[in-house]
Design a protein around this motif. Sequence first.
Motif, PDB file in Angstrom:
ATOM      1  N   ILE A 167     -19.550  26.149  39.481  1.00  0.00           N
ATOM      2  CA  ILE A 167     -18.756  27.017  40.355  1.00  0.00           C
ATOM      3  C   ILE A 167     -19.499  27.291  41.657  1.00  0.00           C
ATOM      4  N   PHE A 168     -18.756  27.261  42.762  1.00  0.00           N
ATOM      5  CA  PHE A 168     -19.312  27.537  44.087  1.00  0.00           C
ATOM      6  C   PHE A 168     -19.977  28.923  44.098  1.00  0.00           C
ATOM      7  N   PRO A 169     -21.153  29.081  44.716  1.00  0.00           N
ATOM      8  CA  PRO A 169     -21.887  28.119  45.543  1.00  0.00           C
ATOM      9  C   PRO A 169     -22.921  27.292  44.772  1.00  0.00           C
ATOM     10  N   HIS A 170     -22.785  27.213  43.446  1.00  0.00           N
ATOM     11  CA  HIS A 170     -23.681  26.389  42.623  1.00  0.00           C
ATOM     12  C   HIS A 170     -25.138  26.847  42.759  1.00  0.00           C
ATOM     13  N   SER A 171     -25.318  28.143  42.807  1.00  0.00           N
ATOM     14  CA  SER A 171     -26.646  28.729  42.966  1.00  0.00           C
ATOM     15  C   SER A 171     -26.829  29.855  41.961  1.00  0.00           C
ATOM     16  N   ALA A 172     -27.997  29.877  41.305  1.00  0.00           N
ATOM     17  CA  ALA A 172     -28.293  30.932  40.324  1.00  0.00           C
ATOM     18  C   ALA A 172     -28.423  32.303  40.980  1.00  0.00           C
ATOM     19  N   LEU A 173     -28.452  32.344  42.321  1.00  0.00           N
ATOM     20  CA  LEU A 173     -28.468  33.632  43.010  1.00  0.00           C
ATOM     21  C   LEU A 173     -27.166  34.395  42.779  1.00  0.00           C
ATOM     22  N   PHE A 174     -26.091  33.652  42.432  1.00  0.00           N
ATOM     23  CA  PHE A 174     -24.775  34.260  42.255  1.00  0.00           C
ATOM     24  C   PHE A 174     -24.247  33.875  40.876  1.00  0.00           C
ATOM     25  N   LYS A 175     -24.232  34.829  39.971  1.00  0.00           N
ATOM     26  CA  LYS A 175     -23.800  34.575  38.592  1.00  0.00           C
ATOM     27  C   LYS A 175     -22.277  34.696  38.511  1.00  0.00           C
ATOM     28  N   TRP A 176     -21.624  33.694  39.101  1.00  0.00           N
ATOM     29  CA  TRP A 176     -20.175  33.679  39.192  1.00  0.00           C
ATOM     30  C   TRP A 176     -19.605  32.597  38.284  1.00  0.00           C
ATOM     31  N   ASN A 177     -18.333  32.776  37.916  1.00  0.00           N
ATOM     32  CA  ASN A 177     -17.636  31.762  37.131  1.00  0.00           C
ATOM     33  C   ASN A 177     -16.156  31.750  37.516  1.00  0.00           C
ATOM     34  N   ASN A 178     -15.359  30.965  36.810  1.00  0.00           N
ATOM     35  CA  ASN A 178     -13.935  30.807  37.128  1.00  0.00           C
ATOM     36  C   ASN A 178     -13.183  32.127  37.179  1.00  0.00           C
ATOM     37  N   ASP A 179     -13.511  33.047  36.279  1.00  0.00           N
ATOM     38  CA  ASP A 179     -12.710  34.253  36.083  1.00  0.00           C
ATOM     39  C   ASP A 179     -13.328  35.513  36.659  1.00  0.00           C
ATOM     40  N   ASN A 180     -14.595  35.468  36.979  1.00  0.00           N
ATOM     41  CA  ASN A 180     -15.292  36.603  37.600  1.00  0.00           C
ATOM     42  C   ASN A 180     -16.157  36.058  38.731  1.00  0.00           C
ATOM     43  N   PHE A 181     -15.740  36.357  39.951  1.00  0.00           N
ATOM     44  CA  PHE A 181     -16.278  35.659  41.125  1.00  0.00           C
ATOM     45  C   PHE A 181     -16.329  36.622  42.310  1.00  0.00           C
ATOM     46  N   GLY A 182     -17.373  36.470  43.132  1.00  0.00           N
ATOM     47  CA  GLY A 182     -17.459  37.222  44.370  1.00  0.00           C
ATOM     48  C   GLY A 182     -18.147  38.579  44.196  1.00  0.00           C
ATOM     49  N   PRO A 183     -18.108  39.401  45.256  1.00  0.00           N
ATOM     50  CA  PRO A 183     -17.316  39.261  46.487  1.00  0.00           C
ATOM     51  C   PRO A 183     -17.865  38.214  47.458  1.00  0.00           C
ATOM     52  N   LEU A 184     -16.935  37.568  48.155  1.00  0.00           N
ATOM     53  CA  LEU A 184     -17.268  36.517  49.112  1.00  0.00           C
ATOM     54  C   LEU A 184     -16.423  36.713  50.365  1.00  0.00           C
ATOM     55  N   THR A 185     -17.085  36.728  51.537  1.00  0.00           N
ATOM     56  CA  THR A 185     -16.368  36.845  52.806  1.00  0.00           C
ATOM     57  C   THR A 185     -16.056  35.459  53.355  1.00  0.00           C
ATOM     58  N   LEU A 186     -14.793  35.215  53.685  1.00  0.00           N
ATOM     59  CA  LEU A 186     -14.381  33.918  54.251  1.00  0.00           C
ATOM     60  C   LEU A 186     -14.815  33.838  55.715  1.00  0.00           C
ATOM     61  N   PRO A 187     -15.497  32.742  56.108  1.00  0.00           N
ATOM     62  CA  PRO A 187     -15.932  32.609  57.503  1.00  0.00           C
ATOM     63  C   PRO A 187     -14.760  32.615  58.475  1.00  0.00           C
ATOM     64  N   LYS A 188     -14.991  33.238  59.600  1.00  0.00           N
ATOM     65  CA  LYS A 188     -13.981  33.340  60.653  1.00  0.00           C
ATOM     66  C   LYS A 188     -14.593  32.895  61.970  1.00  0.00           C
ATOM     67  N   LYS A 189     -13.819  32.212  62.792  1.00  0.00           N
ATOM     68  CA  LYS A 189     -14.316  31.744  64.087  1.00  0.00           C
ATOM     69  C   LYS A 189     -14.885  32.920  64.878  1.00  0.00           C
TER      70      LYS A 189
END
Length: 364
Positions: A237-259
Motif C-alpha cells: 500500500i502507498f507509500p510503501h514505507s514502514a513510516l506509515f502503517k497504512w493498509n487498504n481499510d485504514n489509511f492516512g491522513p494524506l494531503t493531495l498535492p495542489k499546484k
Amino acid sequence: MKWNLPFKRKQAENKPKKSKTREWADAILFAVVASSIIRGLLFSAYAIPSGSMEGTLLTGDYLFVSKFNYGPRMAITPIAIPFLEPNISGFKTYWDGLQLPYYRLPGLSTLKKGDVVVFNLPSDSVNRPVDMKTSYIKRCQAEPGDVLTIVNTQVYINGKVAKNAPKAQTSYVVTTDGQQINPQVMHDLHIEIYQQLTDKDFIMIIPVDSYKAFKCYSVVKNIKPYIDPAGQFDAGIFPHSALFKWNNDNFGPLTLPKKGWKIRLNDSTVALYSRAIQNYEGNKLSHVNGEYYINGNKADSYTFKQNYYWMMGDNRHNSEDSRVWGYVPEENIVGKAMITWMSLDSTENLFNKVRWSRILRKIE
C-alpha cells in the motif's frame, strides 16, 4: 435581356471527373480525419475489462467518455495510428520521437469528487509517453488540496464522511454450516468468493442489493465485514514505507498535492511525495549527508507544479487503485465516463448475453 457579369465564375467545362477509387480514397480520408478529431477532442469509447468498479460498472460494459467535460487534452504524442492500442503484439502504434508539452483546452466543468474518470495509469511499468499509458477507470475520491483518510473502509475528506457510491461493494467474512452453496445462487446474486479461509469460512464480495437475500439462506450462519485493522502495515500500500502503517481499510491522513503548494523536505514528506516530485514533475531528488538536493541544487522545500487526484474503485477489496500507486497527475486525466452504450455478459448464453437494462444508462 441577358446580362454578362464580368465577375461571374466560369464553369470548368473540361474539368476531369474523379475516378471511383479517388472518390473512395477521399471519403475514407475524410472519415478518418473527422473521427480522429471527434475521438481526440470530444469523446471516446472504452470497455470495462475487470470488476474493480462493480456494481457501478460491470465487466463487459461499453462506455462513452466525454473529453470536453474537463477540457480536451491535446495530443502529447501526435504521431500515432488512430483507433489502435499503443502496443499490439509488441508493435508500437505510435512514434515517440516527437513529444509536445501538456496542454488542455477549456472544459465545461472541473473534475470533482464522485466523478467516474478515465485516466492514464501513472505507474504503468512500460516506458511510454503519458497519453500512451494504460487506460484505467475509477471514481475520484479526493481533489487537489484535500486531506484524505480511510477509517475501517469509510473514506473521509477533510474530516467529513465521503458519500459512498450507491452500489459500492466490499468484502465480508461468511461463515456457513459446511455445506456447499448452490453455484446458481452465487451467480444470480453476483457474489464472488474472494478467498476460502477454512471449510466453513470464506471471504466474499457481496453487492449491496444482494446482502439481505443472501443472509436469509439457511447455509449462511454469519456475515461480518472484512476489515484490515488499523496500524497493520501493508507493504503493498502507498507509500510503501514502514513510516506509515497504512493498509487498504485504514489509511492516512494524506494531503493531495495542489499546484503551488509548498512542502518542507524531510523523511516523511519525501516518502509521501517523492514519486510526484521525480516521476511526474521530472526532477532528480537525492539525499546526501542529511541534506536534500533537487536537480543537483540543495533544497529544503519543494513547490508542486500541477494538481493531483485520488482515484479508487467502487469494488473496494477488488481494486488496484490509488491506495497502491498513489496520486493521479492532472496531465493523465482523459475524461469523464458518461453512459454505458452496450453491456455484454460473457457468462451467459447467446440469447441472454446482452444486459438490456444497461443500454444507454447514465453513469453515476
